[in-house]
Design an enzyme around this catalytic site. Structure first.
Site, PDB file in Angstrom:
ATOM      1  N   ASP A   5      68.328  21.955 110.854  1.00  0.00           N
ATOM      2  CA  ASP A   5      67.715  22.772 111.905  1.00  0.00           C
ATOM      3  C   ASP A   5      68.211  22.322 113.282  1.00  0.00           C
ATOM      4  OD1 ASP A   5      66.169  24.130 110.016  1.00  0.00           O
ATOM      5  OD2 ASP A   5      64.611  22.610 110.085  1.00  0.00           O
ATOM      6  N   MET A  22      61.254  20.236 111.891  1.00  0.00           N
ATOM      7  CA  MET A  22      62.694  20.500 111.839  1.00  0.00           C
ATOM      8  C   MET A  22      63.406  19.356 111.122  1.00  0.00           C
ATOM      9  SD  MET A  22      63.242  22.013 115.683  1.00  0.00           S
ATOM     10  CE  MET A  22      65.017  22.226 115.648  1.00  0.00           C
ATOM     11  N   ASP A  23      64.478  19.681 110.409  1.00  0.00           N
ATOM     12  CA  ASP A  23      65.291  18.642 109.795  1.00  0.00           C
ATOM     13  C   ASP A  23      66.664  18.625 110.465  1.00  0.00           C
ATOM     14  OD1 ASP A  23      66.663  20.782 108.738  1.00  0.00           O
ATOM     15  OD2 ASP A  23      65.809  20.602 106.735  1.00  0.00           O
ATOM     16  N   SER A  24      67.583  17.825 109.912  1.00  0.00           N
ATOM     17  CA  SER A  24      68.877  17.658 110.575  1.00  0.00           C
ATOM     18  C   SER A  24      69.666  18.978 110.609  1.00  0.00           C
ATOM     19  CB  SER A  24      69.681  16.571 109.885  1.00  0.00           C
ATOM     20  OG  SER A  24      69.892  16.918 108.535  1.00  0.00           O
TER      21      SER A  24
END
Lengths: 311, 74
Positions: free
Chosen positions: B36, B32-34
């Site tokens: 997400d 996951m990234d920011s």
């Protein structure tokens, strides 16, 4: 709305249904052609016998013009290319390679040829080879993509060639269609929205995945292989993202990708499937018939209302 | 409450229940990234009414961290 594309392909609306491997079979293509657009069977990696069978099925369902999208990386490209000529397929759309060696054969069979291009130089080169139109596909599109967005690619190709340009990538409704025409396109190609056509035989899980997807669920994998692919986030995409920066990335990605499109389209396998779709997935919310989709996009009242808000 | 958060993660990422553990790291385990994380937080807010303050968000790295945060503000 009429354009040079209607005349060239002998269709009522200037819309081409995207050739999506495993998804675009005779059932979807016939429904789109019957509704006044250009339905397209996607040959993908299928053998010539499958393509011939699909053409036969389509011809039992409609007598309107249709196209076949031939994927030039396919191991069966030679036999498929010959079948398209033998069957006198009215429109041939080419992807993933250079169609130079087949142009003469297809011209002789009477086909109109429109390669999918992802850059200005490619479009100019194709025009020089005598093709009839190009499909300028921006990277909002699903499946195999280039680097440029529709907003930049379309006008750049329009000003670089004199043959008709069909704009693709992100186009799905009257607003985005009108935007493509404002950018100078003569026609549009719509892919993802047609996966949600009621006549499309793709697995319901695939359709649901598009309907529930959000903007950031649209991912690109495989940049490291040189063949980037846009698809919807899934467990497989996560595995691919991890593999991309590890040793033997290309081999691992190829192995993970093997059979994954079939797993998504035919089996609706959430874990192993690769659910290719354009960025517009997040804007789509339900299934409609191909006819409803086309009439919703080319709704004169909607076009008029959009133009009125600008004045 | 924890089950609700797990349900959101399962839905958002197509994860199985047993893949989500308190020690699961959002970035390392779920890729996951920011953006997400923002999606998760918005969905959680909608489902549970619990808001995550921006300055606290950076400290939430695992599923367990999120459980602890929610427990603390309840």
């Amino acid at each position: 709305m009429k354009s040079r594309i209607c005349e060239l392909f002998d269709i009522e609306y200037p819309i081409v249904q995207g050739g999506m491997a495993w998804v675009s079979d005779a059932h979807l293509a016939a429904a789109v052609s019957e509704a006044g657009g250009l339905g397209v069977i996607a040959a993908g990696n299928a053998p010539g016998s499958w393509v011939k069978e699909q053409i036969d099925i389509l011809r039992t369902k409609t007598d309107k013009p249709f196209g076949v999208n031939i994927m030039l990386l396919s191991p069966f490209k030679e036999e498929v290319a010959n079948i398209l000529a033998d069957e006198k397929v009215p429109v041939i759309i080419t992807g993933a390679g250079n169609p130079a060696e087949y142009i003469e054969l297809w011209k002789k069979s009477g086909a109109k040829i429109a390669p999918v291009v992802a850059s200005r130089a490619l479009a100019i080169r194709m025009e020089g080879m005598g093709v009839d139109a190009v499909v300028a596909e921006g990277c909002e599109a699903g499946g195999h993509i280039g680097e440029l967005t529709t907003m930049v690619l379309t006008p750049n190709i329009v000003k670089s060639v004199s043959i008709p340009v069909i704009s693709a990538g992100g186009i799905h409704d009257s607003k985005t269609a009108l935007a493509a025409f404002v950018l100078g396109a003569d026609g549009i190609q719509v892919g993802t929205r047609f996966i949600l056509a009621t006549e499309c035989t793709t697995h319901q899980e695939y359709k649901n995945k598009i309907i529930k997807s959000k903007d950031i669920d649209s991912k690109v994998t495989g940049r490291v292989t040189g063949h980037p692919v846009r698809l919807i986030r899934s467990p497989l995409v996560r595995q691919m993202a991890k593999a991309e920066y590890q040793e033997n990335a290309v081999e691992t990605l190829e192995k993970l990708g093997e059979g994954s499109l079939r797993a998504a389209v035919v089996d609706g396998d959430i874990k192993k499937g690769s659910f290719m779709a354009g960025q517009v997935g997040c804007l789509l919310d339900g299934e409609h018939s191909a006819k409803e989709i086309i009439e919703d996009i080319f709704d004169d009242a909607k076009f008029k209302a959009i133009i009125e808000t600008l004045s | 409450m924890n089950e609700k958060i797990i349900g959101i993660l399962m839905e958002q990422l197509d994860l199985d229940r047993d893949e989500i553990k308190p020690e699961s790291n959002f970035v390392d385990d779920f890729e996951m990234d920011s953006l997400d994380m923002m999606e998760l937080v918005i969905e959680m807010e909608k489902e549970t009414g619990i808001k995550v303050e921006n300055e606290k968000l950076v400290d939430i790295k695992t599923v367990g961290d999120l459980f602890a945060y929610v427990e603390g503000v309840k």
